[in-house]
Design a protein around this motif. Structure first.
Motif, PDB file in Angstrom:
ATOM      1  N   ILE A  86      28.531  53.137  38.418  1.00 61.38           N
ATOM      2  CA  ILE A  86      27.887  51.846  39.354  1.00 61.38           C
ATOM      3  C   ILE A  86      28.093  50.458  39.009  1.00 61.38           C
ATOM      4  N   ARG A  87      28.088  50.537  37.573  1.00 64.00           N
ATOM      5  CA  ARG A  87      28.737  49.009  37.509  1.00 64.00           C
ATOM      6  C   ARG A  87      30.400  48.571  38.015  1.00 64.00           C
ATOM      7  N   THR A  88      30.718  49.319  37.524  1.00 62.06           N
ATOM      8  CA  THR A  88      31.924  49.515  38.230  1.00 62.06           C
ATOM      9  C   THR A  88      32.609  49.612  39.994  1.00 62.06           C
ATOM     10  N   LEU A  89      31.309  49.983  40.494  1.00 61.57           N
ATOM     11  CA  LEU A  89      31.005  50.352  42.101  1.00 61.57           C
ATOM     12  C   LEU A  89      30.912  48.937  42.501  1.00 61.57           C
ATOM     13  N   LEU A  90      29.881  48.718  41.641  1.00 64.79           N
ATOM     14  CA  LEU A  90      29.398  46.165  41.902  1.00 64.79           C
ATOM     15  C   LEU A  90      30.483  45.960  41.497  1.00 64.79           C
ATOM     16  N   HIS A  91      31.167  46.017  41.258  1.00 69.65           N
ATOM     17  CA  HIS A  91      32.681  45.368  40.515  1.00 69.65           C
ATOM     18  C   HIS A  91      33.539  45.544  41.649  1.00 69.65           C
ATOM     19  N   HIS A  92      34.108  46.551  41.549  1.00 65.97           N
ATOM     20  CA  HIS A  92      34.786  46.824  42.874  1.00 65.97           C
ATOM     21  C   HIS A  92      34.409  45.410  44.327  1.00 65.97           C
ATOM     22  N   GLU A  93      32.191  46.079  44.844  1.00 67.25           N
ATOM     23  CA  GLU A  93      32.175  45.197  46.222  1.00 67.25           C
ATOM     24  C   GLU A  93      32.303  43.972  45.922  1.00 67.25           C
ATOM     25  N   ARG A 119      43.350  46.006  42.738  1.00 63.60           N
ATOM     26  CA  ARG A 119      44.406  46.393  41.556  1.00 63.60           C
ATOM     27  C   ARG A 119      43.147  45.991  39.943  1.00 63.60           C
ATOM     28  N   GLU A 120      42.283  45.124  40.187  1.00 58.74           N
ATOM     29  CA  GLU A 120      41.901  44.397  38.896  1.00 58.74           C
ATOM     30  C   GLU A 120      41.102  46.275  38.379  1.00 58.74           C
ATOM     31  N   ILE A 121      40.702  46.942  39.503  1.00 63.42           N
ATOM     32  CA  ILE A 121      39.858  47.802  39.075  1.00 63.42           C
ATOM     33  C   ILE A 121      40.608  49.161  38.688  1.00 63.42           C
ATOM     34  N   ILE A 122      41.829  49.570  39.175  1.00 58.47           N
ATOM     35  CA  ILE A 122      42.427  50.385  38.535  1.00 58.47           C
ATOM     36  C   ILE A 122      43.081  50.058  37.476  1.00 58.47           C
ATOM     37  N   ASP A 123      43.695  48.646  36.781  1.00 61.03           N
ATOM     38  CA  ASP A 123      44.040  48.522  35.954  1.00 61.03           C
ATOM     39  C   ASP A 123      42.974  49.018  34.360  1.00 61.03           C
ATOM     40  N   LYS A 124      41.620  48.394  34.868  1.00 61.41           N
ATOM     41  CA  LYS A 124      40.584  48.574  34.292  1.00 61.41           C
ATOM     42  C   LYS A 124      40.320  49.748  33.386  1.00 61.41           C
ATOM     43  N   TYR A 125      39.721  50.258  34.867  1.00 62.62           N
ATOM     44  CA  TYR A 125      38.855  51.681  35.217  1.00 62.62           C
ATOM     45  C   TYR A 125      39.529  52.704  35.514  1.00 62.62           C
ATOM     46  N   GLY A 126      40.581  52.955  36.023  1.00 62.94           N
ATOM     47  CA  GLY A 126      41.549  53.505  36.401  1.00 62.94           C
ATOM     48  C   GLY A 126      41.594  54.059  37.927  1.00 62.94           C
TER      49      GLY A 126
END
Length: 131
Positions: A86-93, A119-126
């Protein structure tokens, strides 16, 4: 019919991300207001599940909605998400929030993905952060 309501829980996470993630801190510094909504819609787009989205509040709605952007989380699609997802989803949005200047006035816009995901999301969370 879709039902949306404000989410204090998502607002807390989103505001904490804006305060602590360097690439998002400009949102606070620019005094951009973000509203967080939860929806019961089972949303899809082109056959793919939509977990959340960022929308710019249109000019006609601004007198009624006290935010510049809305982050909508489709809870039905995220039922099995962990708190970290959920945290990653909110970061993405939040990465979709964009601003440029036209003269002295800021112009808000929704930033498209720079690749299939940011790119930031992929680098941090995969690449498979949502699975």
């Amino acid at each position: 019919m879709e039902h949306c309501e404000q989410s204090e829980a998502y607002a807390e996470i989103g505001e904490e991300l804006i305060r602590t993630v360097p690439s998002l801190q400009w949102i606070h510094e620019s005094e951009i207001s973000v509203g967080y909504l939860v929806s019961d819609l089972k949303k899809t787009s082109n056959g793919k599940t939509v977990f959340g989205e960022c929308r710019k509040v249109p000019a006609w709605a601004a007198p009624f909605i006290p935010h510049d952007f809305l982050i909508i989380v489709y809870d039905v699609n995220c039922m099995l998400f962990t708190p970290e997802q959920i945290r990653t989803l909110l970061h993405h949005e939040l990465l979709h929030i964009g601003m440029s200047e036209k003269g002295a006035q800021p112009v808000y816009r929704v930033v498209p993905h720079d690749i299939e995901d940011f790119r930031e999301i992929i680098d941090k969370y995969g690449l498979d952060w949502s699975r």
